[in-house]
Design a protein around this motif. Structure first.
Motif, PDB file in Angstrom:
ATOM      1  N   UNK A 113       0.820  -1.215   0.000  1.00 42.35           N
ATOM      2  CA  UNK A 113       0.000   0.000   0.000  1.00 42.35           C
ATOM      3  C   UNK A 113       0.855   1.267   0.000  1.00 42.35           C
ATOM      4  N   UNK A 114       0.577   2.141  -0.963  1.00 45.32           N
ATOM      5  CA  UNK A 114       1.359   3.373  -1.117  1.00 45.32           C
ATOM      6  C   UNK A 114       1.350   4.232   0.152  1.00 45.32           C
ATOM      7  N   UNK A 119       4.216   6.604   4.666  1.00 42.11           N
ATOM      8  CA  UNK A 119       4.368   6.857   6.108  1.00 42.11           C
ATOM      9  C   UNK A 119       5.721   6.325   6.591  1.00 42.11           C
ATOM     10  N   UNK A 120       6.119   5.187   6.049  1.00 43.56           N
ATOM     11  CA  UNK A 120       7.410   4.594   6.424  1.00 43.56           C
ATOM     12  C   UNK A 120       8.556   5.484   5.909  1.00 43.56           C
ATOM     13  N   UNK A 130       9.511  -3.570  -1.684  1.00 45.24           N
ATOM     14  CA  UNK A 130       8.622  -4.664  -1.273  1.00 45.24           C
ATOM     15  C   UNK A 130       9.482  -5.918  -1.141  1.00 45.24           C
ATOM     16  N   UNK A 131       9.291  -6.654  -0.035  1.00 46.14           N
ATOM     17  CA  UNK A 131      10.078  -7.869   0.163  1.00 46.14           C
ATOM     18  C   UNK A 131       9.322  -9.093  -0.344  1.00 46.14           C
ATOM     19  N   UNK A 132       9.963 -10.169  -0.669  1.00 51.99           N
ATOM     20  CA  UNK A 132      11.396 -10.392  -0.507  1.00 51.99           C
ATOM     21  C   UNK A 132      12.214  -9.700  -1.608  1.00 51.99           C
ATOM     22  N   UNK A 133      13.391  -9.218  -1.225  1.00 53.25           N
ATOM     23  CA  UNK A 133      14.267  -8.593  -2.205  1.00 53.25           C
ATOM     24  C   UNK A 133      14.902  -9.680  -3.058  1.00 53.25           C
ATOM     25  N   UNK A 134      15.126  -9.353  -4.330  1.00 49.56           N
ATOM     26  CA  UNK A 134      15.864 -10.285  -5.187  1.00 49.56           C
ATOM     27  C   UNK A 134      17.176  -9.617  -5.603  1.00 49.56           C
TER      28      UNK A 134
END
Lengths: 150, 154
Positions: A113-114, A119-120, A130-134
């Motif tokens: 969610x944008x 907020x983060x 967005x996880x998981x990172x590749x």
């Protein structure tokens, strides 16, 4: 895989700059802290970063991350999960910035969610993924880190 | 069985798991991270996934067994399960979790119960298949071979 390291004041990507042994005066490995309550994510993200030559440490929640910095440890990069018990990523990032920590802090969240990402970001993140990172995401993060360190 | 035959079986089985949607590109990324200095990396993360999943399935069962279901708590468990299944590339488990979360939002207890059964079933299926894949991997290594990669799914 491409090794990343800090070489005589310059961050170098090994294969693209054809680093030769006699050029190496002083090498400082880039240090990263992986903050996530999920051991699976800590292991995968830690391994991805290690693959690119970074030294990694892990913390299980935001408080552990803050305590590591308070103990005098420094990290060039922090991968900060958003939702964690004890102290979440938002509180921890705010606290670290309040302590004057200028390391690159990258938020990672499973929530797409944008509004939540914004907020983060507002707590002082440099970026949010967005996880998981590749591998592709890690390379992009390291490119940004290189710009910040150079 | 000869090494090349084992390697062929491994590739065929991996292809099947990708085509049937049990695994996605994230699992290939994990396979790429395994090397001589970390020969058991995939086994290690798959075992962590099994541990996580069994704990979360238990938490979900307890949460849905209450007379007044706390949907916020339930959603938090499903969110975690979605996270670990995405991390390992267990695509079908992840997809059920997405549907499960929508039902949590709607506070649909019956729908959530159905989803719980579905997610348990998908988890057991992918667990069996991952165990079979890892057994093949161990047989290849024991026979002195290298683990082949399915580059088309990276």
């Amino acid at each position: 895989m491409v090794p990343w390291f800090y070489l005589a004041g310059k961050m170098v990507i090994g294969s693209s700059k054809k680093v030769v042994a006699d050029q190496i005066e002083e090498v400082r490995r880039i240090c990263a802290l992986v903050v996530d309550d999920d051991p699976l994510v800590r292991r995968i993200h830690g391994m991805l970063l290690a693959r690119y030559g970074l030294e990694t440490e892990a913390a299980e929640n935001g408080k552990e991350a803050v305590d590591l910095f308070l103990s005098g440890k420094t990290f060039d990069l922090v991968l900060m999960d958003m939702e964690m018990p004890v102290m979440d990523g938002l509180q921890a990032t705010q606290r670290l910035r309040g302590m004057g920590v200028s390391s690159m802090i990258v938020g990672v969240t499973a929530r797409g969610l944008e509004a939540e990402k914004e907020a983060f970001m507002a707590t002082g993140l440099d970026a949010c993924w967005v996880k998981p990172l590749n591998a592709e995401a890690i390379i992009s993060v390291l490119d940004e880190l290189a710009k910040k360190l150079l | 069985m000869e090494v090349d035959q084992l390697q062929r079986s491994f590739l065929e089985y991996s292809r099947l798991l990708f085509h049937e949607g049990f695994l996605d590109g994230q699992f290939s990324q994990l396979q790429l991270l395994q090397d001589e200095s970390n020969p058991d990396f995939v086994l290690e993360v798959v075992s962590l996934f099994f541990e996580d999943s069994e704990r979360l399935l238990n938490d979900l069962t307890i949460a849905l067994d209450q007379q007044n279901v706390d949907f916020k708590k339930l959603d938090a468990h499903v969110h975690q399960f979605k996270g670990s299944s995405s991390s390992i590339g267990a695509q079908r488990v992840k997809n059920v979790c997405i549907a499960f979360r929508n039902l949590c939002d709607e506070q649909n207890a019956e729908g959530c119960l159905r989803c719980l059964q579905q997610v348990k079933q998908e988890y057991l299926l992918v667990k069996t298949k991952l165990e079979a894949l890892l057994r093949l991997e161990q047989q290849i290594v024991a026979a002195g071979g290298a683990i082949p990669m399915l580059n088309e799914f990276c």
